[in-house]
Design a protein around this motif. Structure first.
Motif, PDB file in Angstrom:
ATOM      1  N   GLN A  38      -3.603 -16.661   6.562  1.00 22.80           N
ATOM      2  CA  GLN A  38      -2.582 -15.734   7.025  1.00 22.80           C
ATOM      3  C   GLN A  38      -1.242 -16.450   7.018  1.00 22.80           C
ATOM      4  OE1 GLN A  38      -2.938 -14.244  11.081  1.00 22.80           O
ATOM      5  NE2 GLN A  38      -1.863 -12.357  10.562  1.00 22.80           N
ATOM      6  N   SER A  41       3.469 -13.583   9.657  1.00 21.56           N
ATOM      7  CA  SER A  41       3.872 -12.171   9.691  1.00 21.56           C
ATOM      8  C   SER A  41       3.319 -11.353   8.527  1.00 21.56           C
ATOM      9  CB  SER A  41       5.398 -12.041   9.731  1.00 21.56           C
ATOM     10  OG  SER A  41       5.898 -12.509  10.965  1.00 21.56           O
ATOM     11  N   GLN A  42       2.181 -11.777   7.988  1.00 18.90           N
ATOM     12  CA  GLN A  42       1.508 -10.989   6.963  1.00 18.90           C
ATOM     13  C   GLN A  42       0.058 -10.770   7.363  1.00 18.90           C
ATOM     14  OE1 GLN A  42       1.996 -12.394   2.932  1.00 18.90           O
ATOM     15  NE2 GLN A  42       4.060 -13.161   3.339  1.00 18.90           N
ATOM     16  N   GLY A  43      -0.603  -9.853   6.682  1.00 16.82           N
ATOM     17  CA  GLY A  43      -2.022  -9.670   6.904  1.00 16.82           C
ATOM     18  C   GLY A  43      -2.816 -10.796   6.269  1.00 16.82           C
ATOM     19  N   PRO A  44      -4.020 -11.062   6.761  1.00 19.84           N
ATOM     20  CA  PRO A  44      -4.846 -12.120   6.166  1.00 19.84           C
ATOM     21  C   PRO A  44      -5.156 -11.852   4.694  1.00 19.84           C
ATOM     22  CG  PRO A  44      -5.698 -11.497   8.326  1.00 19.84           C
ATOM     23  CD  PRO A  44      -4.630 -10.505   7.958  1.00 19.84           C
ATOM     24  N   TYR A  46      -7.848 -12.892   1.554  1.00 20.01           N
ATOM     25  CA  TYR A  46      -9.137 -13.490   1.186  1.00 20.01           C
ATOM     26  C   TYR A  46      -8.906 -14.685   0.267  1.00 20.01           C
ATOM     27  CZ  TYR A  46     -13.438 -14.020  -1.579  1.00 20.01           C
ATOM     28  OH  TYR A  46     -14.523 -14.514  -2.238  1.00 20.01           O
TER      29      TYR A  46
ATOM     30  N   LEU B  44      -6.531 -12.768  15.561  1.00 20.77           N
ATOM     31  CA  LEU B  44      -6.700 -11.328  15.459  1.00 20.77           C
ATOM     32  C   LEU B  44      -7.749 -10.862  16.457  1.00 20.77           C
ATOM     33  CD1 LEU B  44      -5.696 -12.268  12.525  1.00 20.77           C
ATOM     34  CD2 LEU B  44      -6.669 -10.125  11.739  1.00 20.77           C
ATOM     35  N   PHE B  91       1.582  -7.179  16.630  1.00 23.71           N
ATOM     36  CA  PHE B  91       1.392  -7.068  15.176  1.00 23.71           C
ATOM     37  C   PHE B  91       0.057  -6.363  14.975  1.00 23.71           C
ATOM     38  CE2 PHE B  91       2.610  -7.934  11.007  1.00 23.71           C
ATOM     39  CZ  PHE B  91       1.659  -8.641  10.279  1.00 23.71           C
ATOM     40  N   ILE B  93      -2.808  -4.752  12.452  1.00 19.18           N
ATOM     41  CA  ILE B  93      -3.311  -4.965  11.092  1.00 19.18           C
ATOM     42  C   ILE B  93      -4.556  -4.128  10.877  1.00 19.18           C
ATOM     43  CG2 ILE B  93      -4.031  -6.691   9.387  1.00 19.18           C
ATOM     44  CD1 ILE B  93      -2.936  -8.841  11.329  1.00 19.18           C
ATOM     45  N   TYR B 104     -13.373  -8.527   3.112  1.00 20.55           N
ATOM     46  CA  TYR B 104     -12.501  -7.553   3.736  1.00 20.55           C
ATOM     47  C   TYR B 104     -11.098  -7.677   3.141  1.00 20.55           C
ATOM     48  CZ  TYR B 104     -16.225  -7.203   7.188  1.00 20.55           C
ATOM     49  OH  TYR B 104     -17.423  -7.012   7.798  1.00 20.55           O
ATOM     50  N   PHE B 106      -7.134  -6.714   3.718  1.00 21.07           N
ATOM     51  CA  PHE B 106      -6.265  -6.436   4.849  1.00 21.07           C
ATOM     52  C   PHE B 106      -4.958  -5.795   4.416  1.00 21.07           C
ATOM     53  CE2 PHE B 106      -8.419  -8.558   8.333  1.00 21.07           C
ATOM     54  CZ  PHE B 106      -9.356  -9.314   7.650  1.00 21.07           C
ATOM     55  N   GLY B 107      -4.444  -4.952   5.292  1.00 24.33           N
ATOM     56  CA  GLY B 107      -3.092  -4.450   5.102  1.00 24.33           C
ATOM     57  C   GLY B 107      -2.099  -5.562   5.414  1.00 24.33           C
ATOM     58  N   SER B 108      -0.846  -5.279   5.131  1.00 23.95           N
ATOM     59  CA  SER B 108       0.190  -6.299   5.321  1.00 23.95           C
ATOM     60  C   SER B 108       0.666  -6.386   6.761  1.00 23.95           C
ATOM     61  CB  SER B 108       1.373  -6.015   4.393  1.00 23.95           C
ATOM     62  OG  SER B 108       1.821  -4.685   4.592  1.00 23.95           O
ATOM     63  N   GLY B 109       0.176  -5.483   7.610  1.00 27.34           N
ATOM     64  CA  GLY B 109       0.521  -5.546   9.016  1.00 27.34           C
ATOM     65  C   GLY B 109       1.740  -4.724   9.379  1.00 27.34           C
ATOM     66  N   ARG B 111       4.658  -4.641  12.446  1.00 26.96           N
ATOM     67  CA  ARG B 111       5.250  -5.266  13.637  1.00 26.96           C
ATOM     68  C   ARG B 111       5.832  -4.161  14.498  1.00 26.96           C
ATOM     69  NH1 ARG B 111       4.424  -9.859  15.774  1.00 26.96           N
ATOM     70  NH2 ARG B 111       4.648 -10.838  13.730  1.00 26.96           N
TER      71      ARG B 111
END
Lengths: 113, 115
Positions: A38, A41-44, A46, B44, B91, B93, B104, B106-109, B111
């Motif tokens: 990660q 400020s971003q999503g994880p 893979y 998370l 945040f 997600i 999985y 993931f989206g970019s989240g 804020r």
């Protein structure tokens, strides 16, 4: 609680290999080892996963010990963009869609110029 | 590869208002979507699991009436934070099972800041 333990932080020089360890001594026979990262400020994202054999893809290599109680993620030539928190997670690989991931705190890798 | 598109990427709202966050799976069907919340310097934390066409399953301590989840189609899940308060600032997600290696995506989240 997470089923894995990782060092809180690590440093690596740019261009050198980054070796990130993970302990998963209670891993079950049907559980895979997954690695995600990660960036702030971003999503994880893979990275790679494996069951018992070593794996390699365009991002990294995964070395799993024979007893499967630990593994190491290797970034062969770390760049500044590899600075991120790296999470090691164990989870059944082909279980139903409802399988949850349990996240620990991961390893904060800082790649230095 | 599998992509989960999450919007908005950031939002500021006034206390007491509601905010909707959308997650779409762009090139695969997401039968199950997971919603997480992440506070600064923390990991998370799973809030809920939503399945297409049925009610979401919430984790212990997560108020289902405050965090409304709708998963009306195989490609869209939404999280609505109702009557938001400053302590809901975090945040958020989403994640869907699909893509590489049964992993999985993931989206970019999003804020969320509640003022």
């Amino acid at each position: 609680d997470a089923k894995t333990t990782q060092p809180t932080s690590m440093d690596c020089a740019e261009g050198r290999a980054a070796n990130l360890p993970c302990n998963h001594s209670t891993i079950s026979g049907n559980e895979y080892v997954y690695w995600y990262r990660q960036i702030h400020s971003q999503g994880p994202q893979y990275i790679i996963h494996g069951l018992k054999n070593n794996e390699t893809n365009e991002m990294a290599s995964l070395i799993i010990t024979e007893d499967r109680k630990s593994s190491t993620l290797i970034l062969p030539h770390a760049t500044l963009r590899d600075t991120a928190v790296y999470y090691c997670i164990v989870s059944p690989g082909n279980a139903g869609n409802n399988r949850k991931l349990i996240w620990g705190l991961g390893t904060s890798l800082a790649v230095n110029p | 590869g599998a992509v989960v598109s999450q919007h908005p990427s950031w939002v500021i709202c006034k206390s007491g208002t509601s905010v909707k966050i959308e997650c779409r799976s762009l090139d695969f069907q997401a039968t199950t979507m997971f919603w997480y919340r992440q506070f600064p310097k923390q990991s998370l934390m799973l809030m809920a699991t939503s399945n297409e066409g049925s009610k979401a399953t919430y984790e212990q301590g997560v108020e289902k009436d405050k965090f409304l989840i709708n998963h009306a189609s195989l490609t869209l899940s939404t999280l609505t934070v109702t009557s938001a308060h400053p302590e809901d600032s975090s945040f958020y997600i989403c994640s869907a099972r699909g893509g590489r290696g049964y992993g999985y995506t993931f989206g970019s989240g999003t804020r969320l800041t509640v003022v």
